[in-house]
Design a protein around this motif. Sequence first.
Motif, PDB file in Angstrom:
ATOM      1  N   ALA A 240      36.805  40.107  49.939  1.00 28.19           N
ATOM      2  CA  ALA A 240      36.992  38.666  49.738  1.00 28.19           C
ATOM      3  C   ALA A 240      37.226  37.947  51.064  1.00 28.19           C
ATOM      4  N   GLY A 241      38.008  38.576  51.947  1.00 25.26           N
ATOM      5  CA  GLY A 241      38.311  37.940  53.236  1.00 25.26           C
ATOM      6  C   GLY A 241      37.082  37.748  54.098  1.00 25.26           C
ATOM      7  N   ALA A 242      36.205  38.764  54.123  1.00 23.02           N
ATOM      8  CA  ALA A 242      34.976  38.657  54.918  1.00 23.02           C
ATOM      9  C   ALA A 242      34.067  37.565  54.371  1.00 23.02           C
ATOM     10  N   THR A 243      33.984  37.475  53.044  1.00 21.37           N
ATOM     11  CA  THR A 243      33.144  36.445  52.426  1.00 21.37           C
ATOM     12  C   THR A 243      33.728  35.059  52.655  1.00 21.37           C
ATOM     13  N   ILE A 294      51.419  42.186  43.872  1.00 21.91           N
ATOM     14  CA  ILE A 294      50.067  42.095  43.301  1.00 21.91           C
ATOM     15  C   ILE A 294      49.792  40.741  42.641  1.00 21.91           C
ATOM     16  N   PRO A 295      50.751  40.146  41.905  1.00 22.44           N
ATOM     17  CA  PRO A 295      50.479  38.828  41.298  1.00 22.44           C
ATOM     18  C   PRO A 295      50.072  37.750  42.298  1.00 22.44           C
ATOM     19  N   LEU A 296      50.446  37.902  43.568  1.00 25.48           N
ATOM     20  CA  LEU A 296      50.047  36.908  44.569  1.00 25.48           C
ATOM     21  C   LEU A 296      48.533  36.904  44.761  1.00 25.48           C
ATOM     22  N   GLY A 297      47.902  38.047  44.540  1.00 27.74           N
ATOM     23  CA  GLY A 297      46.441  38.102  44.626  1.00 27.74           C
ATOM     24  C   GLY A 297      45.794  37.281  43.528  1.00 27.74           C
ATOM     25  N   ILE A 298      46.402  37.325  42.323  1.00 29.70           N
ATOM     26  CA  ILE A 298      45.899  36.508  41.213  1.00 29.70           C
ATOM     27  C   ILE A 298      46.045  35.030  41.557  1.00 29.70           C
ATOM     28  N   ALA A 299      47.224  34.673  42.100  1.00 35.45           N
ATOM     29  CA  ALA A 299      47.482  33.270  42.455  1.00 35.45           C
ATOM     30  C   ALA A 299      46.534  32.791  43.551  1.00 35.45           C
ATOM     31  N   MET A 300      46.216  33.664  44.496  1.00 36.54           N
ATOM     32  CA  MET A 300      45.326  33.290  45.592  1.00 36.54           C
ATOM     33  C   MET A 300      43.950  32.876  45.061  1.00 36.54           C
ATOM     34  N   GLY A 301      43.415  33.659  44.115  1.00 37.82           N
ATOM     35  CA  GLY A 301      42.111  33.336  43.563  1.00 37.82           C
ATOM     36  C   GLY A 301      42.093  32.002  42.844  1.00 37.82           C
ATOM     37  N   GLY A 388      36.591  32.455  43.391  1.00 42.79           N
ATOM     38  CA  GLY A 388      37.989  32.382  42.971  1.00 42.79           C
ATOM     39  C   GLY A 388      38.236  33.077  41.641  1.00 42.79           C
ATOM     40  N   LEU A 389      37.334  32.869  40.667  1.00 42.10           N
ATOM     41  CA  LEU A 389      37.494  33.495  39.348  1.00 42.10           C
ATOM     42  C   LEU A 389      37.360  35.018  39.438  1.00 42.10           C
ATOM     43  N   SER A 394      39.880  40.216  38.945  1.00 43.14           N
ATOM     44  CA  SER A 394      39.934  41.583  39.468  1.00 43.14           C
ATOM     45  C   SER A 394      41.369  42.008  39.750  1.00 43.14           C
ATOM     46  N   MET A 395      42.143  41.122  40.364  1.00 43.42           N
ATOM     47  CA  MET A 395      43.547  41.436  40.641  1.00 43.42           C
ATOM     48  C   MET A 395      44.344  41.597  39.353  1.00 43.42           C
ATOM     49  N   PHE A 396      43.996  40.832  38.324  1.00 40.00           N
ATOM     50  CA  PHE A 396      44.678  40.958  37.030  1.00 40.00           C
ATOM     51  C   PHE A 396      44.428  42.341  36.432  1.00 40.00           C
ATOM     52  N   LEU A 397      43.201  42.836  36.544  1.00 38.27           N
ATOM     53  CA  LEU A 397      42.882  44.161  36.021  1.00 38.27           C
ATOM     54  C   LEU A 397      43.624  45.253  36.797  1.00 38.27           C
TER      55      LEU A 397
END
Length: 420
Positions: A240-243, A294-301, A388-389, A394-397
């Motif tokens: 995600a960061g590279a994209t 890990i939830p911060l990844g969900i929030a980031m998206g 973003g979605l 993905s982080m939620f899974l």
Amino acid sequence: MPFGFYIIMAAQFFSALADNVLLIVAISILRDMQAPSEYEPLLKTFFTVSYVVLAAFVGAFADSMPKWRVMFISNGIKILGCAMMFWDVHPLLAYAVVGLGAAAYSPAKYGILTEYLPHRLLVVANGWIEGLTVGAIILGVVVGGLLIRPDIAEALLGFDFPLIDTGVDTVGEMAISFVAVFYLLAGLFNLRIPDTGVDHRVLHKNPWYLLREFNHCLWLLWRDRLGQISLAVTTLFWGAGATLQFIVIKWAEASLNFDLSKSSMLQGVVALGVALGAVGAARIITLRKSVRVIPLGIAMGIIVLAMNFVHHTWLAVPLLVLIGALSGFFVVPMNALLQHRGHILMGAGHSIAVQNFNENLSILAMTGAYFVMVRCEMSIYLVITLFGLFLSSSMFLVKRRHEANQRHRDDVIHLDDSKH
């Protein structure tokens, strides 16, 4: 921290600085060549392909000799790629050679942390390494953007050394010369990195043996209950960061009417946020608490989606800082946990090579998908929405998978919970 850690940080800073200046310069050269716009994300693809193709060999190479020597040799390969771009070799091919050096460099630069420092310092060390690397990204995109600015480039090209013909006649050659200096500085610091005294494995001559060994290490880490979670998170993050690097450039041009020089500055804004988040994680998060982020990844998206509604710089800057801070705060503890599990299961160099293989396979997949979207002339706002979605879901899974692992057996309780 022992003094040698600061030498490692200095070597990493100048090497990362050169990588990021060179990326902006390579994009500028492609535009001067009037290459198709979809070639720009391909730079990242060519850079990362070595991480995937050579993953089975660079880990074994990193564990076969002192890490400082591996870093020095790898830095020399980067200088060769830089020289190729100076000699008018196509930027995609030259940047691929730089990526070859980076693929060999990475297992050594992270592997030496687990050899040189106790496990209780890994989160702190990763926080500083990531923070400093992101600082190099900030400075790198800023320096790269400044070097290609017409007024600054003209002033630098107008400077001549007395009695010396440098052979530097274009903006690209001038910018690449600066990049070469940064790589040389990194090489000098590589020579001062201390030997950790860890026994090294003799590099096996049979490539099939190395492939089988790598495959064993790959599945060993994916089967580990904590290793699979940290590996999944870091794999998603780096893809995600590279994209996001290329999305920010395209978004700034469409929403803020920025040129390449100004758009590259916004990459630095994201990187500033990552640095703040990384340092914050180093101060607050212990190894045992690493999975709580890990939830911060969900929030980031979810927050990335807000980019679609921002058309003013005064809103864009704090939004990008926030996105960067969230990503930095959750990836540093995950990176430390992954290094800890990998070092225990298979050794530093091999575990980092497995990590690089997965992360860069993700970069290839996600930048490749972005390449297809650009080729299809898809709106940048639709690209941001899909990005973003995908990240949030993905982080939620991953979060659900970790919760299922914990219900089966609590592995987190065995991790170190001390901050010092």
